[in-house]
Design an enzyme around this catalytic site. Structure first.
Site, PDB file in Angstrom:
ATOM      1  N   LYS A  53       1.131 -19.758  -1.510  1.00  0.00           N
ATOM      2  CA  LYS A  53       0.212 -18.613  -1.449  1.00  0.00           C
ATOM      3  C   LYS A  53      -0.463 -18.409  -2.809  1.00  0.00           C
ATOM      4  CE  LYS A  53       2.832 -16.429   2.265  1.00  0.00           C
ATOM      5  NZ  LYS A  53       3.871 -15.473   2.684  1.00  0.00           N
ATOM      6  N   GLN A  97       7.769 -11.012  -0.043  1.00  0.00           N
ATOM      7  CA  GLN A  97       8.161 -12.077   0.882  1.00  0.00           C
ATOM      8  C   GLN A  97       9.418 -11.683   1.648  1.00  0.00           C
ATOM      9  OE1 GLN A  97       6.342 -14.771   1.510  1.00  0.00           O
ATOM     10  NE2 GLN A  97       7.781 -15.814   2.857  1.00  0.00           N
ATOM     11  N   ASP A 120      -0.363  -7.847   3.889  1.00  0.00           N
ATOM     12  CA  ASP A 120       0.498  -8.479   4.899  1.00  0.00           C
ATOM     13  C   ASP A 120       0.366  -7.772   6.251  1.00  0.00           C
ATOM     14  OD1 ASP A 120       2.074 -10.709   4.673  1.00  0.00           O
ATOM     15  OD2 ASP A 120       3.682  -9.706   3.580  1.00  0.00           O
TER      16      ASP A 120
HETATM   17  N1  GUN Z   1       8.074 -14.394   5.854  1.00  0.00           N
HETATM   18  C1  GUN Z   1       7.635 -15.198   6.852  1.00  0.00           C
HETATM   19  N2  GUN Z   1       6.330 -14.974   7.120  1.00  0.00           N
HETATM   20  C2  GUN Z   1       5.933 -14.007   6.263  1.00  0.00           C
HETATM   21  C3  GUN Z   1       4.684 -13.361   6.050  1.00  0.00           C
HETATM   22  O1  GUN Z   1       3.673 -13.607   6.706  1.00  0.00           O
HETATM   23  N3  GUN Z   1       4.687 -12.423   5.069  1.00  0.00           N
HETATM   24  C4  GUN Z   1       5.801 -12.109   4.355  1.00  0.00           C
HETATM   25  N4  GUN Z   1       5.707 -11.147   3.439  1.00  0.00           N
HETATM   26  N5  GUN Z   1       6.971 -12.676   4.525  1.00  0.00           N
HETATM   27  C5  GUN Z   1       7.029 -13.636   5.486  1.00  0.00           C
END
Ligand code: GUN
Length: 297
Positions: A53, A97, A120
């Site tokens: 990311k 995350q 998110d």
């Molecule tokens: N863990 C798995 N997918 C995601 C996501 O799209 N965002 C976040 N913050 N954590 C995740």
């Protein structure tokens, strides 16, 4: 011939549009979009996702801060970090995350994020606005990526029966909300199936569009899909494979080789939804910065 819906190609297309928007924000408003990612602990898959990311953000001209905290970081400490990012004017998007370690209340942390920086789309305010269609909101990245893949590949879900397999807060539930919205990319008739669904195969066979997000390797087999279905595979699973140098291979929740024979269109794993999730995160970050700068989005 089955259409292969390449998330990688669609992603490249969107990222190139975003790059232009980032350049315009800088030139016309003096604003550089800023993304902060917060990772607690050193879980290898999460580390890899967060790294990807940040790298993608950087490549786009988005400023990115990667904050890594020890696995034993307390909930209060993490809340303090989120507060600091909320009040940092250089940061337009905050991503914590998931999953978080067991001693931290995930809901509490997600609610602490400023909804205006909730790129998110997991804050209850974002979830509520998506569900009710009121006000502006950030759509959760993976389901938003699924919708973009359908629309940009010429498989608009409007009027179609979409079956979603999986009911998670991250994918299944928001995907259902997005696909049934009275808005472009929505207007579908949606069924949500899950692990307790009786006769799952009968439900999946009734789909015009099948979105699979179960987290179970290759569980959707050819006999579970009708001829002409459009299939989006959200799963990313590692399975042991001694024939590979790494000792594993990555596969989706769909048995690709079998299902491809019946599907009108199908997304691969890897190279399908994965790159789209990151792209939609970047899109939400640019949207957040644009809204703050008063630029059109
Ligand atoms: N863990 C798995 N997918 C995601 C996501 O799209 N965002 C976040 N913050 N954590 C995740």
């Amino acid at each position: 011939m089955t259409q292969i819906i390449s998330g990688r190609e669609i992603s490249d297309e969107i990222r190139s549009e975003l790059k232009d928007q980032v350049a315009a924000l800088k030139a016309e408003h003096g604003v550089t979009p800023g993304l902060a990612t917060v990772l607690v602990g050193a879980e290898p898959a999460s580390q890899m996702y967060v790294g990807m990311k940040n790298k993608a953000a950087h490549a786009m001209g988005i400023h990115s801060d990667q904050i890594t905290l020890e696995a034993d970081t307390s909930e209060d400490e993490l809340l303090g970090v989120v507060e600091g990012l909320n009040s940092n004017p250089e940061i337009h998007g905050i991503l914590v995350q998931l999953p978080l370690p067991d001693h931290i209340d995930e809901g509490k942390v997600l609610e602490a994020i400023d909804p205006l920086k909730d790129v998110d789309g997991f804050h209850p305010m974002s979830v509520g606005r998506l569900a009710t269609g009121s006000g502006d909101f950030f759509a959760p990245c993976t389901p938003a990526g699924v919708v973009e893949m359908l629309v940009r590949s010429g498989n608009d879900p409007s009027g179609k029966h979409v079956v979603i397999v999986g009911r998670s807060n991250i994918v299944g539930k928001p995907a259902a909300a997005l696909l049934m919205r009275k808005a472009p990319g929505g207007n579908a008739t949606v069924t949500v199936a899950h692990s307790r669904t009786a006769d799952l195969a009968a439900v999946t066979r009734s789909a015009d569009i099948l979105v699979v997000a179960m987290g179970r390797p290759e569980m959707i087999t050819g006999d579970m899909v009708s001829e002409g279905t459009v299939v989006i595979d959200v799963g990313t699973n590692r399975v042991d494979d001694d024939t590979r140098e790494k000792g594993y291979r990555v596969c989706g929740d769909v048995l690709f080789d079998e299902v491809k024979e019946k599907a009108a269109a199908i997304s691969p794993v890897p190279g399908g939804v994965g790159p789209m999730t990151i792209t939609m995160l970047l899109a939400n970050t640019v949207k957040s910065a644009s809204l703050r700068a008063g630029a059109s989005v």
